[in-house]
Structures are given as C-alpha cells and as structure tokens.
Design a protein around this motif. Structure first.
Motif, PDB file in Angstrom:
ATOM      1  N   ILE A 208     -49.956  53.444  87.013  1.00  0.00           N
ATOM      2  CA  ILE A 208     -49.430  52.296  86.253  1.00  0.00           C
ATOM      3  C   ILE A 208     -48.844  51.269  87.226  1.00  0.00           C
ATOM      4  CG2 ILE A 208     -47.681  51.524  84.600  1.00  0.00           C
ATOM      5  CD1 ILE A 208     -49.980  52.990  83.279  1.00  0.00           C
ATOM      6  N   LEU A 209     -48.080  51.740  88.194  1.00  0.00           N
ATOM      7  CA  LEU A 209     -47.500  50.832  89.186  1.00  0.00           C
ATOM      8  C   LEU A 209     -48.589  50.120  89.976  1.00  0.00           C
ATOM      9  CD1 LEU A 209     -44.520  52.992  90.518  1.00  0.00           C
ATOM     10  CD2 LEU A 209     -44.408  51.029  88.983  1.00  0.00           C
ATOM     11  N   ALA A 210     -49.617  50.864  90.397  1.00  0.00           N
ATOM     12  CA  ALA A 210     -50.714  50.277  91.169  1.00  0.00           C
ATOM     13  C   ALA A 210     -51.493  49.272  90.329  1.00  0.00           C
ATOM     14  CB  ALA A 210     -51.637  51.376  91.687  1.00  0.00           C
ATOM     15  N   ALA A 211     -51.754  49.597  89.074  1.00  0.00           N
ATOM     16  CA  ALA A 211     -52.493  48.688  88.194  1.00  0.00           C
ATOM     17  C   ALA A 211     -51.686  47.421  87.912  1.00  0.00           C
ATOM     18  CB  ALA A 211     -52.844  49.386  86.884  1.00  0.00           C
ATOM     19  N   THR A 212     -50.401  47.580  87.754  1.00  0.00           N
ATOM     20  CA  THR A 212     -49.538  46.419  87.523  1.00  0.00           C
ATOM     21  C   THR A 212     -49.556  45.498  88.733  1.00  0.00           C
ATOM     22  OG1 THR A 212     -48.125  47.696  86.044  1.00  0.00           O
ATOM     23  CG2 THR A 212     -47.184  45.685  86.975  1.00  0.00           C
ATOM     24  N   ARG A 213     -49.424  46.053  89.913  1.00  0.00           N
ATOM     25  CA  ARG A 213     -49.444  45.256  91.145  1.00  0.00           C
ATOM     26  C   ARG A 213     -50.786  44.550  91.309  1.00  0.00           C
ATOM     27  NH1 ARG A 213     -45.782  44.705  95.370  1.00  0.00           N
ATOM     28  NH2 ARG A 213     -46.672  43.239  96.818  1.00  0.00           N
ATOM     29  N   LYS A 214     -51.868  45.245  91.007  1.00  0.00           N
ATOM     30  CA  LYS A 214     -53.203  44.661  91.102  1.00  0.00           C
ATOM     31  C   LYS A 214     -53.331  43.483  90.130  1.00  0.00           C
ATOM     32  CE  LYS A 214     -58.081  45.907  90.983  1.00  0.00           C
ATOM     33  NZ  LYS A 214     -59.053  46.977  90.766  1.00  0.00           N
ATOM     34  N   GLY A 215     -52.801  43.636  88.926  1.00  0.00           N
ATOM     35  CA  GLY A 215     -52.835  42.556  87.941  1.00  0.00           C
ATOM     36  C   GLY A 215     -52.012  41.351  88.373  1.00  0.00           C
ATOM     37  N   ILE A 216     -50.858  41.603  88.967  1.00  0.00           N
ATOM     38  CA  ILE A 216     -50.003  40.524  89.467  1.00  0.00           C
ATOM     39  C   ILE A 216     -50.732  39.767  90.578  1.00  0.00           C
ATOM     40  CG2 ILE A 216     -47.902  40.024  90.787  1.00  0.00           C
ATOM     41  CD1 ILE A 216     -46.589  42.368  89.202  1.00  0.00           C
ATOM     42  N   ASP A 217     -51.313  40.509  91.505  1.00  0.00           N
ATOM     43  CA  ASP A 217     -52.064  39.874  92.605  1.00  0.00           C
ATOM     44  C   ASP A 217     -53.197  39.011  92.070  1.00  0.00           C
ATOM     45  OD1 ASP A 217     -50.520  40.922  94.697  1.00  0.00           O
ATOM     46  OD2 ASP A 217     -51.758  42.723  94.862  1.00  0.00           O
TER      47      ASP A 217
END
Length: 135
Positions: free
Chosen positions: A56-65
């Motif tokens: 979830i943290l990785a997917a959130t960061r990817k979405g922000i980027d």
C-alpha cells in the motif's frame, strides 16, 4: 520577475489550489524560468506504520510520483517528491536549490491558525526568499 520558482503541491486539496498555484507561478515567472513542483510526503507515525501493508505504501508513493510528473509535464516544469515535515522540508529545498520565490496555497484555517494554514505560516515566517501565498 522570478527565475527559480518553487510550488509546493498538496495532492489532497479539494479546491484545486494546486492549479491556482501553478497558474500564479507561471504568471510570475520570467522567460526561461525554472518552475519546480514539490510534494512532501509526511512520515507515517511509528504507531501506525505496522498496520499499513508495504504494498500500500509503495503503491501510494508510485501514484504520487505519477501525479506530480503529470502536473509538471503539463507546464514544462520539474517535479520532486521528498519525505519529511512539510514546512521544514519546503524551506530546506528552497534554500538548497536557490529558489527566489515560493508560491504556496493556504488551506482554509481553523481558529488555531487564524489567517494562514500552519505550513504556509511556517514558510512565510522562515523563508529566505520571496513567498506568494494564495488564499
């Protein structure tokens, strides 16, 4: 006008403040100015981090980027995503990168902040460059 503008972006805004801040930065920029869109990811408190799956943290960061890249590409700007405390990180980034203007949107404050949001207040009080605040 300004040649190296920093625009902190809060992706959780409801009033499209990011678009207004970007438009203001473009209006204040001199020809050939560098505009950087910056999003600061606040650290998840230690008491909560164990409850959030890593994916979830990785997917959130990817979405922000991805969203920051999209916003920047639309105006020929640079996007940056960093970790830290929002107010302090914005100031540190501006100092390290020689920004001559910070264009920051302020959220609708409560009684504790009266006129500006807490991040905008911190930036205005401590910035070593010009600051343009949008309400």
């Amino acid at each position: 006008m300004y040649t190296n503008i920093l625009v902190p972006i809060a992706l959780d805004d409801e009033d499209d403040r990011a678009a207004k801040a970007i438009a203001t930065a473009k209006g204040l920029a001199s020809d050939g100015a560098r505009i950087t869109l910056l999003h600061v990811v606040d650290a998840v408190p230690s008491y909560a981090i164990s409850y959030i799956p890593d994916d979830i943290l990785a997917a959130t960061r990817k979405g922000i980027d991805a969203e920051m890249t999209r916003l920047a590409a639309g105006i020929g700007a640079i996007s940056e995503v960093i970790d830290g405390h929002s107010g302090r990180s914005i100031l540190d980034y501006a100092k390290e990168h020689g920004n001559d203007l910070i264009v920051i949107a302020s959220h609708r404050p409560g009684m504790q902040t009266l006129l500006l949001g807490s991040t905008a207040t911190h930036v205005v009080r401590h910035a070593e460059c010009a600051v343009h605040v949008l309400r």
